[in-house]
Design a protein around this motif. Structure first.
Motif, PDB file in Angstrom:
ATOM      1  N   ALA A 247       0.829  -1.206   0.000  1.00 38.59           N
ATOM      2  CA  ALA A 247       0.000   0.000   0.000  1.00 38.59           C
ATOM      3  C   ALA A 247       0.861   1.252   0.000  1.00 38.59           C
ATOM      4  CB  ALA A 247      -0.929  -0.007   1.215  1.00 38.59           C
ATOM      5  N   LEU A 248       1.980   1.212   0.730  1.00 38.63           N
ATOM      6  CA  LEU A 248       2.900   2.352   0.736  1.00 38.63           C
ATOM      7  C   LEU A 248       3.454   2.605  -0.655  1.00 38.63           C
ATOM      8  CD1 LEU A 248       4.670   4.479   2.204  1.00 38.63           C
ATOM      9  CD2 LEU A 248       6.333   2.647   2.604  1.00 38.63           C
ATOM     10  N   CYS A 251       0.724   4.191  -2.784  1.00 39.51           N
ATOM     11  CA  CYS A 251       0.495   5.582  -2.367  1.00 39.51           C
ATOM     12  C   CYS A 251       1.613   6.503  -2.837  1.00 39.51           C
ATOM     13  CB  CYS A 251       0.347   5.657  -0.847  1.00 39.51           C
ATOM     14  SG  CYS A 251      -1.164   4.917  -0.205  1.00 39.51           S
ATOM     15  N   LEU A 254       1.202   7.083  -6.597  1.00 36.53           N
ATOM     16  CA  LEU A 254       0.098   8.019  -6.817  1.00 36.53           C
ATOM     17  C   LEU A 254       0.481   9.427  -6.383  1.00 36.53           C
ATOM     18  CD1 LEU A 254      -2.974   5.899  -5.621  1.00 36.53           C
ATOM     19  CD2 LEU A 254      -2.343   6.481  -7.972  1.00 36.53           C
ATOM     20  N   LEU A 255       1.209   9.542  -5.281  1.00 40.85           N
ATOM     21  CA  LEU A 255       1.626  10.855  -4.781  1.00 40.85           C
ATOM     22  C   LEU A 255       2.481  11.577  -5.821  1.00 40.85           C
ATOM     23  CD1 LEU A 255       1.954  12.919  -2.422  1.00 40.85           C
ATOM     24  CD2 LEU A 255       3.978  11.601  -1.735  1.00 40.85           C
ATOM     25  N   TYR A 259      -0.691  13.664  -7.394  1.00 35.70           N
ATOM     26  CA  TYR A 259      -0.836  14.785  -6.465  1.00 35.70           C
ATOM     27  C   TYR A 259       0.286  15.808  -6.596  1.00 35.70           C
ATOM     28  CZ  TYR A 259      -4.387  11.849  -4.283  1.00 35.70           C
ATOM     29  OH  TYR A 259      -5.504  11.080  -4.050  1.00 35.70           O
TER      30      TYR A 259
END
Length: 588
Positions: A247-248, A251, A254-255, A259
């Motif tokens: 999951a890290l 994330c 995606l970051l 983002y």
């Protein structure tokens, strides 16, 4: 796909309706091109490239020439993305080849498959489709390979029957052990060598191009979609080793890719005899690499402070970075693969027939990959002759892989195509750099062995993002189809669902097929356990037999997109120019 056959001057100007459609990209929605000043001799052409990029917001499109240092960094990112998939193949084959405990043999196989993948990538990007597409080991060849090695005559001998050996016997046993696995890989080499002739003939004869006239979005969509969906088991197994680390990784990717995509970091460069500060989209370019390295670093720190379990039986143990350190110590510093290094390949009819099914599945998969790659790299949809040439070059690549003895063939890599959409870098030169890196780094056994220490959950997190992207690209082909038509929904549902159900059933009931002919049984098993082959086959047959208009099937829009990929129709010569290896950014 029919294109106008007239030779005229090409003046390609990618506009909003250009070759790259926004639905095929991970876009932040911004339509304002970013001004990036780069301290490089080719800065003007790069700015021109960035200013003229299409709506998909590509940073570097197919003909762009990033600076040499960016080519190396971005090429290395593709190397890392392909590393897990390519590395998995010799590790999967280690046990059936009887080299489970032979780290030296595994190291040689790893060096060989990377070396061959680099050669085939250069061939495909230079002489094949000339798209920024990476060639590497294929899982479609794994199934027939495992079926061949599962035959009674190729089962590994029982080494526990000789517990007491003197020095002379031990030396003789070591020689015999090398021959045990080499005779098996020679059988695989021969099967791949002969079966790959079929792929070469399909490309050179133009039969693939003939079939493409009957292939539309309803055949391409389930094929590409099932490439991603069929790999959920591998992604789940890797991620399940430690869901927190997986999951890290997701994330972090995606970051960086979403983002922080608009965040440009200030960098300093020396130009015109003075220092200048310029803004650079570092996160956008290296999102996958940063995400993987960040999670890898966290695993290293957790291992260093002994925060992860030290027992193999405890959950989370596979997230440690010190599990495979022995592989680094045992790997040779320098190893040069060469043709026939395991001996002369052997050929048997049953092995060749089984491997041909893998070749056909790989061919169908690659055709879908070509379209996806063209979309994500800012190139027009590939014409028929380019696809024929690409398939022929893939056949040549598989023949080279057989001669070198990688234990596998080569095919287009879906995860690297997905990386084009995430990083928004579709330059062909970057993938050619990747090919060179794979060849050079494949010669250094120690370097390749270092990446064996990447924990499974980190690789699993990367797979979750990449394979999900591939499945989404497949679905996006349906934009041309009338999704209000019950005909199209039925075809899509049957082809996709069959591509998931049939392979699962055949894997669960391997003994149900018994025609009395072993070669035929093996052929049936291989075909019906290949997800993308089943999905593409049902989509192809149903779309061409169930009555429907061209507008309803999406054929008309599909061909219109091929013609309107640029402002004018592309002839054979014009495609060569737009996808020529030496084209510069912004040039016609």
């Amino acid at each position: 796909m029919h294109l106008t056959q007239q030779d005229q001057k090409l003046d390609v100007v990618l506009r909003n309706q250009g070759a790259t459609d926004s639905t095929f990209e991970i876009s932040d929605g911004s339509q304002d091109p970013e001004k990036i000043v780069i301290a490089d001799p080719h800065a003007d052409s790069l700015v021109e490239c960035l200013d003229s990029r299409p709506e998909g917001n590509l940073i570097y499109s197919i003909n762009c020439r990033p600076p040499w240092y960016l080519c190396i960094l971005l090429g290395f990112q593709h190397y890392i993305l392909a590393f897990g998939g390519i590395l998995a193949i010799p590790l999967i084959l280690a046990e059936p080849l009887c080299i489970k405990e032979n780290n030296s043999a595994k190291s040689q196989l790893i060096s060989t498959i990377f070396f061959v993948s680099g050669m085939c990538t250069l061939l495909q990007t230079t002489l094949g489709t000339r798209l920024p597409i990476l060639q590497g080991g294929t899982f479609t060849f794994i199934t027939p390979t495992l079926a061949i090695l599962a035959l009674p005559k190729w089962r590994c001998p029982d080494t526990s029957a000789t517990p007491h050996l003197n020095a002379t016997d031990s030396a003789a046993l070591l020689v015999d052990a090398d021959e045990v696995w080499k005779v098996r890989i020679r059988e695989i080499q021969g099967a791949i060598l002969v079966a790959s002739m079929l792929q070469l003939v399909l490309g050179l004869s133009g039969l693939v191009g003939l079939v493409l006239r009957f292939i539309g979005p309803l055949a391409i969509a389930p094929t590409i979609n099932l490439i991603g969906l069929s790999l959920f088991i591998q992604a789940g197994q890797k991620s399940g080793a430690h869901w927190g680390i997986a999951a890290l990784t997701v994330c972090l990717i995606l970051l960086f890719s979403q983002y922080l995509s608009k965040v440009n970091l200030p960098l300093i460069a020396y130009k015109d005899k003075k220092w200048k500060v310029f803004q650079y989209p570092l996160f956008k370019l290296f999102s996958a690499l940063f995400g993987m390295c960040g999670a890898w670093l966290v695993c290293f720190l957790l291992t260093y402070f002994n925060a992860l379990p030290s027992s193999p039986n405890e959950y989370g143990y596979m997230a440690r970075t010190d599990i495979n350190l022995d592989a680094v110590k045992s790997a040779a510093w320098f190893y040069v693969p060469y043709p026939g290094q395991w001996g002369l390949p052997t050929v048997s009819v049953s092995s060749v027939l089984g491997m041909m099914a893998g070749v056909l599945a790989s061919t169908m998969e690659s055709i879908g990959d070509y379209y996806a790659c063209a979309r994500l790299s800012g190139a027009p949809p590939p014409p028929t002759h380019a696809i024929n040439r690409g398939i022929a070059v893939e056949g040549v690549g598989c023949i080279l892989a057989a001669l070198w003895g990688s234990g596998n063939g080569t095919t287009s890599y879906s995860q690297n195509i997905a990386a084009l959409g995430i990083t928004r870098v579709g330059s062909r030169l970057v993938l050619q750099t990747t090919g060179l890196l794979m060849i050079i780094l494949g010669l250094f056994g120690k370097f390749s062995a270092v990446f064996i220490t990447i924990p499974d959950p980190v690789i699993g997190g990367m797979f979750l993002v990449m394979f999900g992207m591939v499945a989404a690209v497949g679905i996006s082909n349906l934009q041309y189809v009338d999704l209000n038509s019950s005909r199209n929904l039925l075809i899509l549902g049957i082809s996709t669902f069959s591509g998931l159900v049939l392979p699962t059933w055949f894997h669960s009931n391997p003994g149900m097929i018994d025609t009395g002919i072993k070669e035929l049984d093996q052929l049936i098993m291989i075909l019906f356990t290949t997800h993308m082959f089943i999905g593409g086959f049902f989509g192809f047959v149903l779309d061409n037999t169930i009555p429907g208009t061209e507008e309803e099937r999406g054929i008309k829009s599909w061909r219109k997109a091929a013609h309107e990929g640029s402002q004018i129709h592309l002839s054979h010569r014009n495609w060569e120019r737009i996808c020529s290896a030496g084209a510069s950014c912004g040039e016609a």
